[in-house]
Design an enzyme around this catalytic site. Structure first.
Site, PDB file in Angstrom:
ATOM      1  N   GLY A  46       1.512  17.896  11.068  1.00  0.00           N
ATOM      2  CA  GLY A  46       1.612  19.024  10.036  1.00  0.00           C
ATOM      3  C   GLY A  46       2.364  18.938   9.034  1.00  0.00           C
ATOM      4  O   GLY A  46       3.274  18.135   9.217  1.00  0.00           O
ATOM      5  N   GLN A  51       8.058  20.998   2.055  1.00  0.00           N
ATOM      6  CA  GLN A  51       8.291  19.501   2.487  1.00  0.00           C
ATOM      7  C   GLN A  51       7.968  18.581   1.464  1.00  0.00           C
ATOM      8  O   GLN A  51       8.697  17.532   1.729  1.00  0.00           O
ATOM      9  CB  GLN A  51       7.715  19.425   4.018  1.00  0.00           C
ATOM     10  CG  GLN A  51       8.218  20.224   4.962  1.00  0.00           C
ATOM     11  CD  GLN A  51       7.584  19.684   6.285  1.00  0.00           C
ATOM     12  OE1 GLN A  51       6.389  20.104   6.526  1.00  0.00           O
ATOM     13  NE2 GLN A  51       8.444  18.838   7.036  1.00  0.00           N
ATOM     14  N   CYS A  91      10.095  17.897  13.467  1.00  0.00           N
ATOM     15  CA  CYS A  91       9.676  18.043  11.932  1.00  0.00           C
ATOM     16  C   CYS A  91      10.002  16.807  11.316  1.00  0.00           C
ATOM     17  O   CYS A  91      11.095  16.327  11.291  1.00  0.00           O
ATOM     18  CB  CYS A  91      10.561  19.362  11.774  1.00  0.00           C
ATOM     19  SG  CYS A  91      10.023  19.866   9.990  1.00  0.00           S
ATOM     20  N   LEU A  92       9.204  16.342  10.309  1.00  0.00           N
ATOM     21  CA  LEU A  92       9.114  15.224   9.467  1.00  0.00           C
ATOM     22  C   LEU A  92      10.382  15.522   8.547  1.00  0.00           C
ATOM     23  O   LEU A  92      10.842  14.532   7.944  1.00  0.00           O
ATOM     24  CB  LEU A  92       7.808  15.382   8.473  1.00  0.00           C
ATOM     25  CG  LEU A  92       6.768  14.647   9.464  1.00  0.00           C
ATOM     26  CD1 LEU A  92       5.482  14.696   8.449  1.00  0.00           C
ATOM     27  CD2 LEU A  92       6.909  13.492  10.357  1.00  0.00           C
ATOM     28  N   HIS A 133       4.663  26.457  13.565  1.00  0.00           N
ATOM     29  CA  HIS A 133       5.638  25.773  12.783  1.00  0.00           C
ATOM     30  C   HIS A 133       5.669  25.595  11.380  1.00  0.00           C
ATOM     31  O   HIS A 133       6.421  25.726  10.585  1.00  0.00           O
ATOM     32  CB  HIS A 133       5.668  24.406  13.560  1.00  0.00           C
ATOM     33  CG  HIS A 133       6.631  23.205  13.041  1.00  0.00           C
ATOM     34  ND1 HIS A 133       7.549  22.856  13.681  1.00  0.00           N
ATOM     35  CD2 HIS A 133       6.731  22.746  11.859  1.00  0.00           C
ATOM     36  CE1 HIS A 133       8.585  22.127  13.152  1.00  0.00           C
ATOM     37  NE2 HIS A 133       7.852  21.802  11.697  1.00  0.00           N
ATOM     38  N   GLU A 134       4.380  25.139  10.847  1.00  0.00           N
ATOM     39  CA  GLU A 134       4.283  25.118   9.359  1.00  0.00           C
ATOM     40  C   GLU A 134       4.380  26.479   8.735  1.00  0.00           C
ATOM     41  O   GLU A 134       4.570  26.404   7.500  1.00  0.00           O
ATOM     42  CB  GLU A 134       2.787  24.503   9.258  1.00  0.00           C
ATOM     43  CG  GLU A 134       2.536  23.069   9.880  1.00  0.00           C
ATOM     44  CD  GLU A 134       3.734  22.223   9.738  1.00  0.00           C
ATOM     45  OE1 GLU A 134       4.417  22.372   8.648  1.00  0.00           O
ATOM     46  OE2 GLU A 134       3.842  21.419  10.634  1.00  0.00           O
ATOM     47  N   HIS A 137       7.698  27.266   7.895  1.00  0.00           N
ATOM     48  CA  HIS A 137       8.220  26.626   6.694  1.00  0.00           C
ATOM     49  C   HIS A 137       7.844  27.256   5.168  1.00  0.00           C
ATOM     50  O   HIS A 137       8.802  27.354   4.432  1.00  0.00           O
ATOM     51  CB  HIS A 137       7.301  25.007   6.265  1.00  0.00           C
ATOM     52  CG  HIS A 137       8.099  24.172   7.341  1.00  0.00           C
ATOM     53  ND1 HIS A 137       9.425  23.551   6.654  1.00  0.00           N
ATOM     54  CD2 HIS A 137       7.518  23.313   8.131  1.00  0.00           C
ATOM     55  CE1 HIS A 137       9.523  22.501   7.791  1.00  0.00           C
ATOM     56  NE2 HIS A 137       8.562  22.366   8.530  1.00  0.00           N
TER      57      HIS A 137
END
Ligand code: NI
Length: 169
Positions: A46, A51, A91-92, A133-134, A137
């Protein structure tokens, strides 16, 4: 294919609330393509627009199931199961780190597609986790704000008792 730079923890843009998407135009479609490419290139499941430095309510998710790449504009969670899943999450934007995070087992999300058409999507398991999660953000929230605990380097390499799935979102 254009890979965008992924913002890392410490960059202000990850901590700001995003604005609604209002224009469903070519520029949005190009961004969605870049976001999907960037997510796949980084082996993530995701990616949210902040991000890649863009403060708009846009998310892409690909958990490797039959949905393929899911694009969510202006998403809102409308239903959450009482049943909870507890598992690891990464997380990236926080490379090399993972935490144990509890999320609903199932969620329903209301969103708009790339043309502005509204739709509802139900997700279970990893997809429900990725949606939660997304969407966090988009309000400047990261998994480290809501995690039960951080994993040690050893645990990241190995397995933890609650281990349900392994994912980088
Ligand atoms: Ni993330």
């Amino acid at each position: 294919m254009a890979i965008r730079k992924i913002m890392k923890l410490g960059e202000d843009v990850l901590r700001k609330p995003c604005k609604k998407v209002e224009k469903f135009d070519l520029r949005l479609h190009l961004l969605l393509k870049d976001m999907a490419d960037t997510m796949h290139d980084a082996d993530g499941v995701g990616l949210a627009a902040p991000q890649v430095g863009i403060l708009r309510r846009i998310v892409v998710i690909d958990v490797g199931d039959e949905h393929g790449v899911i694009e969510l504009m202006n998403p809102e969670i409308t239903e959450r199961s009482e049943e909870i899943q507890t598992g690891r999450e990464g997380c990236l934007s926080l490379p090399g780190r993972q935490g144990v995070v509890s999320r609903p087992m199932r969620v329903t999300v209301h969103a708009q597609d790339r043309h502005g058409k509204p739709f509802d999507l139900e997700g279970e398991g990893l997809l429900a986790r990725a949606i939660c999660h997304e969407l966090d953000h988009l309000d400047g929230r990261l998994y480290i704000d809501v995690m039960d605990r951080e994993l040690t380097e050893e645990e990241i390499e190995g397995h933890i008792p609650e281990d349900g799935e392994e994912d980088e979102e």
